[in-house]
Design a protein around this motif. Structure first.
Motif, PDB file in Angstrom:
ATOM      1  N   TYR A  20       1.179  -1.042   0.105  1.00  0.00           N
ATOM      2  CA  TYR A  20      -0.841   0.165   0.160  1.00  0.00           C
ATOM      3  C   TYR A  20       0.419   1.370   0.054  1.00  0.00           C
ATOM      4  CZ  TYR A  20      -4.016   2.100   1.062  1.00  0.00           C
ATOM      5  OH  TYR A  20      -5.765   3.578   1.106  1.00  0.00           O
ATOM      6  N   GLY A  21       1.698   0.917   0.046  1.00  0.00           N
ATOM      7  CA  GLY A  21       3.210   2.054   0.685  1.00  0.00           C
ATOM      8  C   GLY A  21       4.017   2.691  -0.759  1.00  0.00           C
ATOM      9  N   ILE A  22       3.880   1.490  -1.436  1.00  0.00           N
ATOM     10  CA  ILE A  22       4.363   1.480  -2.655  1.00  0.00           C
ATOM     11  C   ILE A  22       3.234   2.714  -3.008  1.00  0.00           C
ATOM     12  CG2 ILE A  22       4.386   0.250  -4.992  1.00  0.00           C
ATOM     13  CD1 ILE A  22       6.120  -1.702  -3.366  1.00  0.00           C
ATOM     14  N   VAL A  23       2.196   1.755  -3.554  1.00  0.00           N
ATOM     15  CA  VAL A  23       1.007   2.723  -4.575  1.00  0.00           C
ATOM     16  C   VAL A  23       0.884   3.939  -4.205  1.00  0.00           C
ATOM     17  CG1 VAL A  23      -1.717   3.124  -4.587  1.00  0.00           C
ATOM     18  CG2 VAL A  23      -0.243   0.318  -4.431  1.00  0.00           C
ATOM     19  N   VAL A  61       3.128  -6.474  11.987  1.00  0.00           N
ATOM     20  CA  VAL A  61       1.729  -6.813  12.597  1.00  0.00           C
ATOM     21  C   VAL A  61       1.625  -5.353  13.411  1.00  0.00           C
ATOM     22  CG1 VAL A  61       0.021  -7.514  13.159  1.00  0.00           C
ATOM     23  CG2 VAL A  61       1.663  -9.624  12.331  1.00  0.00           C
ATOM     24  N   LEU A  62       0.815  -4.327  12.340  1.00  0.00           N
ATOM     25  CA  LEU A  62       0.968  -3.509  13.024  1.00  0.00           C
ATOM     26  C   LEU A  62      -0.848  -3.286  13.156  1.00  0.00           C
ATOM     27  CD1 LEU A  62       2.639  -0.764  13.957  1.00  0.00           C
ATOM     28  CD2 LEU A  62       1.976   0.784  11.983  1.00  0.00           C
ATOM     29  N   GLN A  63      -1.077  -3.025  14.420  1.00  0.00           N
ATOM     30  CA  GLN A  63      -2.407  -2.841  14.708  1.00  0.00           C
ATOM     31  C   GLN A  63      -3.893  -4.193  14.553  1.00  0.00           C
ATOM     32  OE1 GLN A  63      -2.959   1.255  13.573  1.00  0.00           O
ATOM     33  NE2 GLN A  63      -2.930   2.044  15.768  1.00  0.00           N
ATOM     34  N   GLY A  64      -3.292  -4.935  14.154  1.00  0.00           N
ATOM     35  CA  GLY A  64      -3.677  -6.187  13.980  1.00  0.00           C
ATOM     36  C   GLY A  64      -3.726  -6.159  12.132  1.00  0.00           C
ATOM     37  N   ARG A  65      -3.267  -5.504  11.087  1.00  0.00           N
ATOM     38  CA  ARG A  65      -2.678  -5.559   9.736  1.00  0.00           C
ATOM     39  C   ARG A  65      -1.821  -6.187   9.846  1.00  0.00           C
ATOM     40  NH1 ARG A  65      -5.624   0.562   8.996  1.00  0.00           N
ATOM     41  NH2 ARG A  65      -4.333   0.593  10.865  1.00  0.00           N
ATOM     42  N   LEU A  66      -1.078  -6.936   8.735  1.00  0.00           N
ATOM     43  CA  LEU A  66      -0.014  -7.194   8.451  1.00  0.00           C
ATOM     44  C   LEU A  66       0.113  -6.214   7.420  1.00  0.00           C
ATOM     45  CD1 LEU A  66       1.427  -9.554   7.668  1.00  0.00           C
ATOM     46  CD2 LEU A  66       0.311 -10.425   6.054  1.00  0.00           C
ATOM     47  N   ARG A  67       1.892  -5.905   7.493  1.00  0.00           N
ATOM     48  CA  ARG A  67       2.393  -4.857   6.130  1.00  0.00           C
ATOM     49  C   ARG A  67       3.427  -5.982   5.192  1.00  0.00           C
ATOM     50  NH1 ARG A  67       3.206   0.922   8.503  1.00  0.00           N
ATOM     51  NH2 ARG A  67       1.530   1.665   7.690  1.00  0.00           N
ATOM     52  N   ARG A  68       4.121  -6.728   4.711  1.00  0.00           N
ATOM     53  CA  ARG A  68       4.577  -6.764   4.205  1.00  0.00           C
ATOM     54  C   ARG A  68       5.493  -6.159   3.828  1.00  0.00           C
ATOM     55  NH1 ARG A  68       2.220 -11.647   1.751  1.00  0.00           N
ATOM     56  NH2 ARG A  68       2.486 -12.628   3.787  1.00  0.00           N
ATOM     57  N   TYR A  69       7.407  -5.556   3.758  1.00  0.00           N
ATOM     58  CA  TYR A  69       7.878  -4.805   3.645  1.00  0.00           C
ATOM     59  C   TYR A  69       8.453  -5.464   2.471  1.00  0.00           C
ATOM     60  CZ  TYR A  69       6.483  -1.004   6.474  1.00  0.00           C
ATOM     61  OH  TYR A  69       5.836  -0.669   7.336  1.00  0.00           O
ATOM     62  N   TYR A  70       9.198  -4.983   0.847  1.00  0.00           N
ATOM     63  CA  TYR A  70      10.192  -4.718  -0.454  1.00  0.00           C
ATOM     64  C   TYR A  70      11.051  -4.025   0.102  1.00  0.00           C
ATOM     65  CZ  TYR A  70       6.210  -8.271  -0.759  1.00  0.00           C
ATOM     66  OH  TYR A  70       5.065  -9.386  -1.502  1.00  0.00           O
ATOM     67  N   ARG A  71      11.757  -4.682  -0.782  1.00  0.00           N
ATOM     68  CA  ARG A  71      13.700  -3.850  -1.020  1.00  0.00           C
ATOM     69  C   ARG A  71      13.978  -3.886  -2.293  1.00  0.00           C
ATOM     70  NH1 ARG A  71      17.282  -6.846  -0.108  1.00  0.00           N
ATOM     71  NH2 ARG A  71      16.714  -8.793   2.264  1.00  0.00           N
ATOM     72  N   LEU A  72      14.616  -3.095  -2.892  1.00  0.00           N
ATOM     73  CA  LEU A  72      15.426  -3.056  -4.005  1.00  0.00           C
ATOM     74  C   LEU A  72      16.487  -3.750  -3.047  1.00  0.00           C
ATOM     75  CD1 LEU A  72      14.572  -2.171  -6.443  1.00  0.00           C
ATOM     76  CD2 LEU A  72      16.271   0.228  -5.831  1.00  0.00           C
ATOM     77  N   THR A  73      16.899  -4.678  -4.537  1.00  0.00           N
ATOM     78  CA  THR A  73      18.448  -5.768  -4.543  1.00  0.00           C
ATOM     79  C   THR A  73      19.362  -4.902  -5.041  1.00  0.00           C
ATOM     80  OG1 THR A  73      17.593  -6.823  -6.323  1.00  0.00           O
ATOM     81  CG2 THR A  73      17.373  -8.149  -4.472  1.00  0.00           C
ATOM     82  N   GLU A  74      20.633  -5.175  -4.682  1.00  0.00           N
ATOM     83  CA  GLU A  74      21.224  -4.575  -6.270  1.00  0.00           C
ATOM     84  C   GLU A  74      21.339  -4.992  -7.329  1.00  0.00           C
ATOM     85  OE1 GLU A  74      23.500  -2.426  -5.391  1.00  0.00           O
ATOM     86  OE2 GLU A  74      22.868  -1.951  -4.069  1.00  0.00           O
ATOM     87  N   HIS A  75      20.934  -5.986  -7.632  1.00  0.00           N
ATOM     88  CA  HIS A  75      20.137  -6.463  -8.821  1.00  0.00           C
ATOM     89  C   HIS A  75      18.995  -5.252  -9.999  1.00  0.00           C
ATOM     90  CE1 HIS A  75      18.430  -9.797 -11.632  1.00  0.00           C
ATOM     91  NE2 HIS A  75      19.016  -8.782 -12.524  1.00  0.00           N
ATOM     92  N   GLY A  76      18.113  -5.311  -8.393  1.00  0.00           N
ATOM     93  CA  GLY A  76      17.154  -3.707  -8.840  1.00  0.00           C
ATOM     94  C   GLY A  76      17.334  -2.878  -9.403  1.00  0.00           C
TER      95      GLY A  76
END
Lengths: 107, 107
Positions: A20-23, A61-76
């Motif tokens: 959602y943060g990416i959006v 898990v923040l306030q019962g809501r899952l947050r799945r974080y992605y990061r850029l790799t060096e390849h990315g």
DNA sequence: CCCGATATCCTGCTTTCCGATATATCCTGG
DNA sequence: CCAGGATATATCGGAAAGCAGGATATCGGG
């Protein structure tokens, strides 16, 4: 690389973000011009992860809501840089030609 | 607008060209990086014609081979110009962020 | 005489996009 | 107290797009 993929990578350059943060970040960095659809996002994220351009950073898990974080790799990072160069070349050749076309009308 | 469509429009800026000529011109203007597939080309051309960004210029029969020339419409010129601006913005934001990322490592 | 270049077009597979929907929590306004 | 909007992830299915491959046809060179 597709445009949504390019924008997702760009949004992840400064720090890891969750879906959602990416959006939101894409909307912000494009000054509202691009609104990434959630239906598009998860497919893009899966493909980028399969290609190892992004990877799962952590889950919170923040306030019962899952947050799945992605990061850029060096390849990315390298892939984004290369794609930006490729797009810049496309833009340059289009503009060169448009300029010549208008110059002819002027001459 | 998709990338093949962008390249087709770019190839038509200076003068009308026929399908096969567009393929060659795209390869030339991208310095060999882009090789437009014929299977892609005709679909793109149909869509661009439907959107009135290109139109049929003329048909020639040269040595028994049909040549169907397409030309850019004024609407097509404006669309290409707008798309180039949009892509340039995407490139700019990606590069700004990549620069900042590297600046941080340097600082 | 065959092959590569020239030339258009169609079919079908795969990928990608994205609207819709489902699920669930939190906060604000009425 | 409850409706609705924001936050958050995920899946489904239709539509659009990309593209390899093949059909068809001519011409020139080796």
């Amino acid at each position: 690389m597709t445009e949504p993929a390019f924008l997702v990578l760009t949004a992840l350059v400064d720090r890891p973000r969750h879906g959602y943060g990416i959006v939101q970040e894409v909307e912000k960095l494009s000054e509202g011009r691009m609104r990434l659809k959630v239906g598009t996002l998860y497919g893009v994220l899966d493909r980028l992860a399969a290609d190892e351009l992004v990877s799962l950073d952590r889950e919170e898990v923040l306030q019962g809501r899952l947050r799945r974080y992605y990061r850029l790799t060096e390849h990315g990072v390298r892939a984004l840089d290369a794609e930006a160069a490729r797009l810049a070349e496309n833009v340059r050749s289009a503009r060169d030609r448009l300029r010549d076309r208008h110059a002819e009308g002027t001459a």
